[in-house]
Design a protein around this motif. Structure first.
Motif, PDB file in Angstrom:
ATOM      1  N   GLY A  76      -1.995  -5.033   2.862  1.00 51.80           N
ATOM      2  CA  GLY A  76      -2.590  -6.529   2.848  1.00 51.80           C
ATOM      3  C   GLY A  76      -3.866  -6.287   3.599  1.00 51.80           C
ATOM      4  O   GLY A  76      -5.308  -6.347   3.520  1.00 51.80           O
ATOM      5  N   ASP A  77      -3.692  -5.309   4.667  1.00 53.98           N
ATOM      6  CA  ASP A  77      -5.092  -5.136   5.714  1.00 53.98           C
ATOM      7  C   ASP A  77      -5.470  -3.813   5.007  1.00 53.98           C
ATOM      8  O   ASP A  77      -7.238  -4.760   5.211  1.00 53.98           O
ATOM      9  CB  ASP A  77      -4.164  -4.363   7.623  1.00 53.98           C
ATOM     10  N   THR A  78      -5.920  -3.284   4.532  1.00 57.36           N
ATOM     11  CA  THR A  78      -6.630  -2.348   3.979  1.00 57.36           C
ATOM     12  C   THR A  78      -7.256  -2.957   2.729  1.00 57.36           C
ATOM     13  O   THR A  78      -8.513  -2.755   2.802  1.00 57.36           O
ATOM     14  CB  THR A  78      -5.426  -1.046   3.214  1.00 57.36           C
ATOM     15  N   VAL A  79      -6.960  -3.893   2.231  1.00 51.79           N
ATOM     16  CA  VAL A  79      -7.302  -4.469   0.803  1.00 51.79           C
ATOM     17  C   VAL A  79      -8.723  -5.093   1.489  1.00 51.79           C
ATOM     18  O   VAL A  79      -9.883  -5.588   0.914  1.00 51.79           O
ATOM     19  CB  VAL A  79      -5.976  -5.613   0.090  1.00 51.79           C
ATOM     20  N   ILE A  80      -7.872  -6.133   2.651  1.00 44.74           N
ATOM     21  CA  ILE A  80      -8.753  -7.333   2.992  1.00 44.74           C
ATOM     22  C   ILE A  80      -9.947  -6.896   3.929  1.00 44.74           C
ATOM     23  O   ILE A  80     -11.153  -7.175   3.763  1.00 44.74           O
ATOM     24  CB  ILE A  80      -8.077  -8.617   3.966  1.00 44.74           C
ATOM     25  N   LEU A  81     -10.314  -5.790   4.376  1.00 37.15           N
ATOM     26  CA  LEU A  81     -10.941  -4.779   5.322  1.00 37.15           C
ATOM     27  C   LEU A  81     -11.560  -4.249   4.031  1.00 37.15           C
ATOM     28  O   LEU A  81     -13.179  -4.178   4.579  1.00 37.15           O
ATOM     29  CB  LEU A  81     -10.718  -3.836   6.400  1.00 37.15           C
ATOM     30  N   VAL A  82     -11.349  -3.754   3.212  1.00 34.80           N
ATOM     31  CA  VAL A  82     -12.601  -2.818   2.511  1.00 34.80           C
ATOM     32  C   VAL A  82     -12.708  -3.781   1.353  1.00 34.80           C
ATOM     33  O   VAL A  82     -14.539  -3.250   1.145  1.00 34.80           O
ATOM     34  CB  VAL A  82     -11.633  -1.953   1.306  1.00 34.80           C
TER      35      VAL A  82
END
Length: 277
Positions: free
Chosen positions: A99-105
């Motif tokens: 979830g973190d990666t998807v939101i950040l990218v």
């Protein structure tokens, strides 16, 4: 008539609570909420543009419809297919890191794509030339960012089996309808302000729910291993979605340029009606 005994090892009675926890029941439960959410999205979208046509001039509505398509175009490109990958990998991976990666990218990509779009918009369409001013650029990119956050967190809610939260998220988005009346005095920008306010409130709710799921001491992580798998998995889906959605998103912008804002408004309202049907 004598009742046959249950086979050895199989319980004869199963409580309603246990049935409600079965995979089939969870599937039906999630499908129901997602279906209701779809009705909320389509119905509120239709009502939004009908109210906009009532309180704003047809020229303002036409320009706003083209800008709404531009927001959709920017957020579509910015997702990079990570919405598909989130649904695929979250059930088996560390959902917090994914979830973190998807939101950040997607947020970083949206910032880049939105800025590039503003820089070239004036050269591509005279009707969109006014968004090249500094204040309008900040407004456009800001609305695109919060819209991207709402859309991608909505996908995460589905992937994390939080269909009720997904429904609440889109119910909050309905606040954009009364905001049309509040911002009516701003004419051309009033519709965009209504969008921006609703997306801002909804994105704050969405991030709060994601943060609550992650825990109090959570820190953002960028999972490069997941990104490698994600791009490999979702590239063709992403390309297919782009090819399918681009004509619909580009049409209001093209109509604005070729026929003017009144025709763009008429087309967009007809599109809202067809989506509801």
């Amino acid at each position: 008539r004598r009742r046959m005994a249950a086979p050895m090892g199989v319980r004869e009675h199963i409580s309603p609570h246990e049935i409600s926890r079965s995979p089939k029941d969870r599937f039906l439960h999630g499908s129901f909420y997602i279906s209701v959410t779809r009705l909320v999205i389509v119905g509120s979208g239709f009502i939004f543009w009908i109210v906009a046509a009532r309180y704003y001039s047809i020229e303002s509505t036409g320009l706003a419809s083209a800008l709404d398509s531009a927001f959709g175009l920017v957020t579509l490109i910015s997702r990079l297919g990570l919405d598909y990958s989130a649904i695929r990998f979250i059930p088996t991976a560390d959902r917090t890191r994914v979830g973190d990666t998807v939101i950040l990218v997607t947020t970083a990509t949206c910032l880049l794509v939105g800025t590039i779009f503003v820089l070239i918009a004036g050269f591509v369409s005279e009707g969109l030339a006014e968004i090249r001013g500094l204040s309008h650029t900040v407004l456009f990119v800001g609305v695109a960012l919060v819209e991207s956050l709402v859309l991608i967190t909505g996908v995460l809610f589905i992937a994390m089996r939080m269909p009720r939260t997904y429904l609440v998220q889109n119910a909050i988005m309905c606040v954009r309808i009364p905001m049309l009346i509040v911002f009516a005095e701003y004419d051309d920008l009033g519709i965009i302000y209504a969008f921006g306010f609703a997306y801002l409130v909804t994105s704050a709710f969405s991030i709060a729910m994601i943060g609550r799921r992650a825990g109090k001491n959570h820190r953002l992580h960028l999972d490069t291993e997941f990104l490698s798998k994600a791009f490999h998995f979702s590239f063709w889906n992403y390309l297919s979605t782009l090819l399918t959605s681009l004509p619909v998103l580009l049409l209001p912008i093209i109509i604005l340029e070729v026929s003017g804002s009144p025709d763009a408004a008429r087309f967009y309202i007809c599109l809202a009606i067809s989506n509801m049907l």
